[in-house]
Scaffold this active site. Structure first.
Site, PDB file in Angstrom:
ATOM      1  N   LYS A   1       2.446   4.084  -3.112  1.00 35.05           N
ATOM      2  CA  LYS A   1       3.878   3.874  -3.068  1.00 35.05           C
ATOM      3  C   LYS A   1       4.436   3.730  -4.504  1.00 35.05           C
ATOM      4  CE  LYS A   1       5.180  -0.651  -3.182  1.00 35.05           C
ATOM      5  NZ  LYS A   1       4.409  -1.445  -4.099  1.00 35.05           N
TER       6      LYS A   1
ATOM      7  N   ASP B   1      -0.768   2.210   1.961  1.00 31.78           N
ATOM      8  CA  ASP B   1      -0.024   0.951   1.992  1.00 31.78           C
ATOM      9  C   ASP B   1      -1.131  -0.088   2.062  1.00 31.78           C
ATOM     10  OD1 ASP B   1       1.176  -1.461   2.974  1.00 31.78           O
ATOM     11  OD2 ASP B   1       2.967  -0.263   3.330  1.00 31.78           O
ATOM     12  N   HIS B   2      -1.436  -0.702   0.920  1.00 32.92           N
ATOM     13  CA  HIS B   2      -2.683  -1.482   0.882  1.00 32.92           C
ATOM     14  C   HIS B   2      -2.649  -2.669   1.849  1.00 32.92           C
ATOM     15  CE1 HIS B   2      -0.624  -4.126  -1.994  1.00 32.92           C
ATOM     16  NE2 HIS B   2      -1.557  -5.014  -1.748  1.00 32.92           N
TER      17      HIS B   2
ATOM     18  N   GLU C   1       4.628 -14.751  -3.211  1.00 34.05           N
ATOM     19  CA  GLU C   1       3.741 -14.621  -4.383  1.00 34.05           C
ATOM     20  C   GLU C   1       4.122 -15.674  -5.397  1.00 34.05           C
ATOM     21  OE1 GLU C   1       2.568 -10.459  -5.618  1.00 34.05           O
ATOM     22  OE2 GLU C   1       4.579 -10.193  -4.853  1.00 34.05           O
TER      23      GLU C   1
ATOM     24  N   ASP D   1       9.908  -2.846  -3.264  1.00 36.63           N
ATOM     25  CA  ASP D   1       8.532  -3.109  -3.684  1.00 36.63           C
ATOM     26  C   ASP D   1       7.674  -3.655  -2.534  1.00 36.63           C
ATOM     27  OD1 ASP D   1       6.554  -3.356  -5.804  1.00 36.63           O
ATOM     28  OD2 ASP D   1       6.774  -5.524  -5.576  1.00 36.63           O
TER      29      ASP D   1
ATOM     30  N   HIS E   1       5.236  -2.751   2.899  1.00 39.19           N
ATOM     31  CA  HIS E   1       4.235  -3.695   3.406  1.00 39.19           C
ATOM     32  C   HIS E   1       4.756  -4.519   4.590  1.00 39.19           C
ATOM     33  CE1 HIS E   1       2.267  -2.456  -0.153  1.00 39.19           C
ATOM     34  NE2 HIS E   1       2.749  -3.347  -0.967  1.00 39.19           N
TER      35      HIS E   1
HETATM   36  C1  BG6 Z   1       2.281  -4.325  -4.506  1.00 40.80           C
HETATM   37  C2  BG6 Z   1       3.557  -4.654  -5.212  1.00 40.80           C
HETATM   38  O1  BG6 Z   1       2.452  -3.227  -3.660  1.00 40.80           O
HETATM   39  O2  BG6 Z   1       1.858  -5.442  -3.746  1.00 40.80           O
HETATM   40  C3  BG6 Z   1       3.382  -5.875  -6.103  1.00 40.80           C
HETATM   41  O3  BG6 Z   1       3.976  -3.557  -6.010  1.00 40.80           O
HETATM   42  C4  BG6 Z   1       2.831  -7.026  -5.317  1.00 40.80           C
HETATM   43  O4  BG6 Z   1       4.603  -6.249  -6.717  1.00 40.80           O
HETATM   44  C5  BG6 Z   1       1.598  -6.599  -4.523  1.00 40.80           C
HETATM   45  O5  BG6 Z   1       2.490  -8.051  -6.227  1.00 40.80           O
HETATM   46  C6  BG6 Z   1       1.157  -7.693  -3.582  1.00 40.80           C
HETATM   47  O6  BG6 Z   1      -0.082  -7.363  -3.053  1.00 40.80           O
HETATM   48  P1  BG6 Z   1      -1.087  -8.484  -2.551  1.00 40.80           P
HETATM   49  O7  BG6 Z   1      -2.214  -7.717  -1.956  1.00 40.80           O
HETATM   50  O8  BG6 Z   1      -1.458  -9.293  -3.751  1.00 40.80           O
HETATM   51  O9  BG6 Z   1      -0.323  -9.302  -1.557  1.00 40.80           O
END
Ligand code: BG6
Length: 500
Positions: A146, A175-176, A214, A233, A238
């Site tokens: 993304k 989309d991790h 976060e 973002d 997500h």
């Molecule tokens: C990313 C965003 O896709 O996901 C970041 O671009 C964010 O801004 C991150 O910090 C959060 O991922 P996770 O796995 O740490 O929750």
């Protein structure tokens, strides 16, 4: 596997450690090669050393084996290339042809685009021109990160440009969040237990709350983030994917398309927010400087790469409905933000109260009747319900049934990238975002983006770094009883610890 943009952080921190973890578990094919590409000139040896450092620093839940890391390293190489130039791709082809006889790999290719989004369609087009989308001699799969576009229009353009070069079933949009173990567990929890599924609807659920908080700020990514904000973002991708899995109907099978068809239907049923309702249903905020544990934390506008007058949101909370049979009338609340008191992602299902209040419910039981699916950290599931407080009378107290994944001994919790890279190798696209779902998600957020763009008077509230965002977000959940779940206290107020 060819990684475009291999000199970047993602390759170093996530992709290579994930590939090593797969290698360590013998989940990579016997014959494979990873070729890194970017504009910077880096000698092969230096690239390998840097990647080894990444493995040592960022591997999680895996036993590092020096000999094995050395072996793995020999499968890596690097070339410098201008990815925008068509003629460079014949050079790439020769470089890949050379690796084949060396390692005897088949003509199965993964192309991972870890580049600025402006290069996605350029690279895909150039790869197709030299025959790298033709699957006659092995699979050719394109993986993109993304953002998939900047708004609905640009995502439609991007998808159509990608489709000129590759077929939809060759495109894997990462989309991790979908790779996270507990996100997948939503499917298993819902559809393998007779206990929960009958309650999972408007008759028993009062409202659903999804939070992804976060504690970090923009961490040197100010330039990118300022043009994106929390809605692009985190929320458009997500969080809406998590909504899809939380609210979907049971799929007809565990087949990729059967599952993605159901999450797609949820995204299509999101009730559009009218322009005039954006102000009351969506709250945005931006962190300002504060002291956390005695240390001065800069505000968003002071971060490197951020416009000092920026009106980009680092926090967003919203209320919306899903217009379908199962969820009609049930409010969904989602929020995400940077520089909040802790890092936590969770889905909280609030069940309806009993029809009559027979017992004295004290303060402590306001959070009774909740099922909390903790996506990270401390992955697990928590059920909160009321029981009798021992002693005279019938006072009700909240108690917890609490499961932590960490209690399962000998379980390797794969990282999101590990799971997703494995899936793309075996051709399973279940946990990847399909073009139509990405478009539906953009469609849903479009009115919000339009209002923010066209009406400069739309409020953006400041919130001190280390707090739970602007207090106005509390007004979204206006039942006066439960409010948002605050898994830990505001750090900026009292410097207190966090307790999940
Ligand atoms: C990313 C965003 O896709 O996901 C970041 O671009 C964010 O801004 C991150 O910090 C959060 O991922 P996770 O796995 O740490 O929750």
């Amino acid at each position: 596997m060819v990684i475009f943009g291999a000199s970047g952080d993602l390759t170093y921190r996530k992709l290579i450690p994930a590939l090593y973890a797969l290698y360590n578990q013998k989940l990579l094919p016997d014959k494979f090669h990873v070729l890194g590409i970017s504009r910077t000139t880096i000698p092969d040896g230096e690239f390998r050393e840097k990647m080894t450092e990444g493995i040592r620093k960022f591997s999680e839940n895996i036993h590092l084996n020096d000999l094995q890391i050395e072996e793995f390293k020999s499968h890596l190489s690097y070339i410098q290339m201008d990815m925008t130039l068509e003629e460079e791709y014949s050079r790439l082809k020769s470089a890949l042809d050379e690796t084949n006889p060396n390692e005897g790999a088949d003509s199965n290719y993964l192309f991972y685009l870890s580049t600025p989004p402006s290069l996605f369609s350029v690279i895909a087009g150039n790869l197709a021109k030299v025959g790298f989308s033709n699957e006659s001699d092995g699979f050719k799969r394109l993986i993109i990160e993304k953002p998939f576009g900047y708004d609905l229009e640009s995502s439609l353009t991007l998808n159509s440009q990608l489709h000129d070069a590759f077929l939809e079933n060759q495109i894997y949009r990462i989309d991790h969040y979908l790779g996270k173990e507990t996100v997948q567990n939503l499917l298993v929890m819902r559809f393998s237990n007779g206990i929960f599924e009958p309650l999972w609807n408007r008759n028993y659920v009062d409202h659903v709350e999804i939070t992804s908080a976060e504690s970090i700020g923009v961490e040197g990514r100010g330039g990118y983030y300022d043009g994106s904000g929390a809605i692009r973002d985190m929320l458009q991708n997500h969080l809406l994917q998590v909504v899809g899995l939380t609210a979907m109907e049971p799929p007809s099978s565990m087949d990729a398309d059967a599952i993605r068809n159901e999450t797609m239907k949820v995204l299509q049923s999101l009730k559009p927010i009218k322009h005039e309702d954006v102000v009351s249903q969506v709250i945005r905020g931006q962190y300002v400087s504060s002291h956390i544990r005695g240390e001065l934390v800069p505000g968003y506008r002071e971060e490197k790469g951020v416009n000092p007058e920026s009106r980009t949101e680092t926090f967003i909370a919203m209320k919306f409905f899903i217009d379908n049979w199962r969820w009609g009338g049930v409010p969904f609340y989602i929020r995400t933000g940077k520089r909040l008191p802790t890092r936590v992602t969770e889905v909280v299902v609030h069940f309806k109260p009993t029809p009559q209040k027979l017992f004295q419910v004290d303060e402590a039981c306001k959070s009774c009747n909740q099922l909390i699916i903790r996506i990270q950290p401390d992955e697990g599931v928590l059920l909160k319900f009321g029981l009798k407080q021992p002693g005279a009378g019938f006072n009700v107290k909240t108690v917890n049934m609490d499961f932590h994944y960490s209690e399962l001994s000998d379980t390797h919790l794969p990282s999101a990238y590990e799971r997703l890279l494995y899936d793309v190798m075996v051709g399973d696209s279940t946990l990847y975002a399909r073009a139509d779902a990405v478009e539906a998600a953009w469609k849903f957020v479009s009115p919000i983006l339009e209002v923010w763009k066209n009406d400069p008077d739309q409020k953006i509230y400041g919130y001190p770094a280390g707090t739970w965002g602007p207090e106005n977000a509390d007004d979204l959940i206006n039942d006066g009883e439960t409010g948002w779940r605050y898994p830990c206290k505001n750090l900026a107020d009292d410097g207190n610890y966090c307790e999940l």
